[in-house]
Scaffold this motif. Structure first.
Motif, PDB file in Angstrom:
ATOM      1  N   ALA A 146      25.246  -4.377 -51.343  1.00 12.27           N
ATOM      2  CA  ALA A 146      24.077  -4.966 -52.000  1.00 12.27           C
ATOM      3  C   ALA A 146      23.852  -6.402 -51.558  1.00 12.27           C
ATOM      4  O   ALA A 146      22.779  -6.975 -51.794  1.00 12.27           O
ATOM      5  CB  ALA A 146      24.257  -4.916 -53.520  1.00 12.27           C
ATOM      6  N   ALA A 184      20.111  -5.708 -51.822  1.00  6.91           N
ATOM      7  CA  ALA A 184      19.291  -5.888 -53.026  1.00  6.91           C
ATOM      8  C   ALA A 184      18.579  -7.240 -52.963  1.00  6.91           C
ATOM      9  O   ALA A 184      19.230  -8.285 -52.886  1.00  6.91           O
ATOM     10  CB  ALA A 184      20.164  -5.820 -54.275  1.00  6.91           C
ATOM     11  N   ASP A 206      17.897  -1.712 -50.636  1.00  8.81           N
ATOM     12  CA  ASP A 206      18.335  -0.588 -51.458  1.00  8.81           C
ATOM     13  C   ASP A 206      17.176   0.349 -51.784  1.00  8.81           C
ATOM     14  O   ASP A 206      17.357   1.570 -51.877  1.00  8.81           O
ATOM     15  CB  ASP A 206      19.026  -1.083 -52.737  1.00  8.81           C
ATOM     16  N   ALA A 252      25.678  -2.892 -59.637  1.00  5.41           N
ATOM     17  CA  ALA A 252      24.295  -2.847 -59.161  1.00  5.41           C
ATOM     18  C   ALA A 252      23.369  -2.291 -60.222  1.00  5.41           C
ATOM     19  O   ALA A 252      23.634  -1.248 -60.820  1.00  5.41           O
ATOM     20  CB  ALA A 252      24.208  -1.992 -57.900  1.00  5.41           C
ATOM     21  N   TYR A 254      20.397  -1.256 -59.453  1.00  3.67           N
ATOM     22  CA  TYR A 254      19.625  -0.219 -58.754  1.00  3.67           C
ATOM     23  C   TYR A 254      20.594   0.598 -57.896  1.00  3.67           C
ATOM     24  O   TYR A 254      21.008   1.668 -58.256  1.00  3.67           O
ATOM     25  CB  TYR A 254      18.524  -0.865 -57.924  1.00  3.67           C
TER      26      TYR A 254
END
Length: 309
Positions: A146, A184, A206, A252, A254
């Motif tokens: 990420a 991210a 992502d 995370a 997401y």
């Protein structure tokens, strides 16, 4: 010293040799032996501490071995355990150099190093070992993460390894080849995107790593593989959604689904160019009913399943 006591699990003796599990297949790394997979633990989270993260990843290697121990063993390459590197008294530089030496020795003996972190500071030590073991090769880095981990800082942290590797590439007169998958935007400042562009890094967000985009991702990965002689794979487990991987310093919001990550890891393992891999940032202190340990072990298992020499 290799502690083999952690390798325990179910034994299906009535079903014979074909019913082995990892704990029955693994053995201490010998001075000489058939080329295989050499597991090396990096019991260190000093870089995470310096990066203001949640410490605990130093306990990751032991927890990941325990999670791997009871998985079914489908023979690919011999499986060895080379023990752990420990970061003493916060001396991260010394620990990274020691990891690099072990990686070099394993690689020169024909083994594929599989390093279990530890924070993502693992990556710099792993890189040093691979670069020394494969001089003259164009080594590309594929990082499932990420975060870019390209921070500028006064000292090495878990957020600086690829900036350090870029500097090391320049010192070796090598081109820095870096592909970061799962970035991210919420976790990387504009300054980090600017640094990535300046260094010629490649990435996918992502939001561009969903299952329906897999064909495009495979195409980008194939082009990257064609541009290098060898590949170092590093998996920062915080690339996975928090529901699949709660046990990291920065879960995370997401994330990239494990099915996508596993598919691409298999592609890399079968490429014939993989020279080293690691899984980092696993922090067992924040695991929930071993969800994170099982997800991480699944990725390591999948990687080994596809390896051939």
């Amino acid at each position: 010293m290799v502690d083999m006591k952690v390798w325990t699990g179910r034994v299906d003796a009535a079903e014979g040799e074909a019913a082995k599990r990892w704990h029955q297949a693994v053995q201490p790394l010998p001075e000489s032996g058939a080329p295989g997979i050499a597991i090396i633990g990096f019991a260190c989270d000093e870089g995470v501490r310096r990066n203001q993260g949640r410490v605990g990843a130093a306990n990751g290697p032991r927890a990941l071995r325990k999670a791997l121990a009871n998985l079914a063993w489908h023979p690919t390459l011999p499986l060895y355990d080379a023990g752990d590197v420990v970061c003493d008294a916060g001396n991260l530089d010394a620990a990274q150099r020691k990891l690099g030496l072990l990686v070099t020795q394993a690689a020169q003996a024909g083994h594929l190093p599989l390093v279990l972190g530890g924070g993502h500071e693992t990556a710099y030590g792993h890189w040093l070992g691979l670069a020394d073991a494969h001089p003259g090769k164009r080594i590309g880095i594929v990082n499932f993460d990420a975060h870019f981990d390209l921070r500028h800082a006064d000292e090495a942290t878990s957020g600086t390894p690829f900036a350090q590797i870029a500097a090391d590439c320049a010192a070796r007169s090598q081109h820095f080849r870096y592909l970061c998958l799962g970035v991210a935007e919420t976790a990387n400042t504009q300054a980090l995107f600017d640094t990535a562009r300046e260094l010629g890094a490649e990435w996918r967000l992502d939001t561009e790593m969903t299952g329906w985009q897999l064909a495009d991702i495979r195409g980008q990965l194939a082009e990257f593989l064609d541009s290098v002689d060898a590949v170092y794979l590093t998996i920062d487990l915080d690339v996975l959604p928090a529901a699949q991987m709660p046990a990291v310093s920065a879960p995370a919001g997401y994330g990239v689904d494990i099915t996508v990550v596993e598919t691409l890891v298999g592609r890399l393992a079968k490429s014939g160019k993989l020279i080293g891999a690691d899984l980092v940032e696993f922090n067992p202190e924040y695991d929930i009913d071993s969800h994170g340990a099982k997800a991480a072990a699944r990725l390591a298992w999948s990687l080994s399943r596809h390896l051939r020499r």
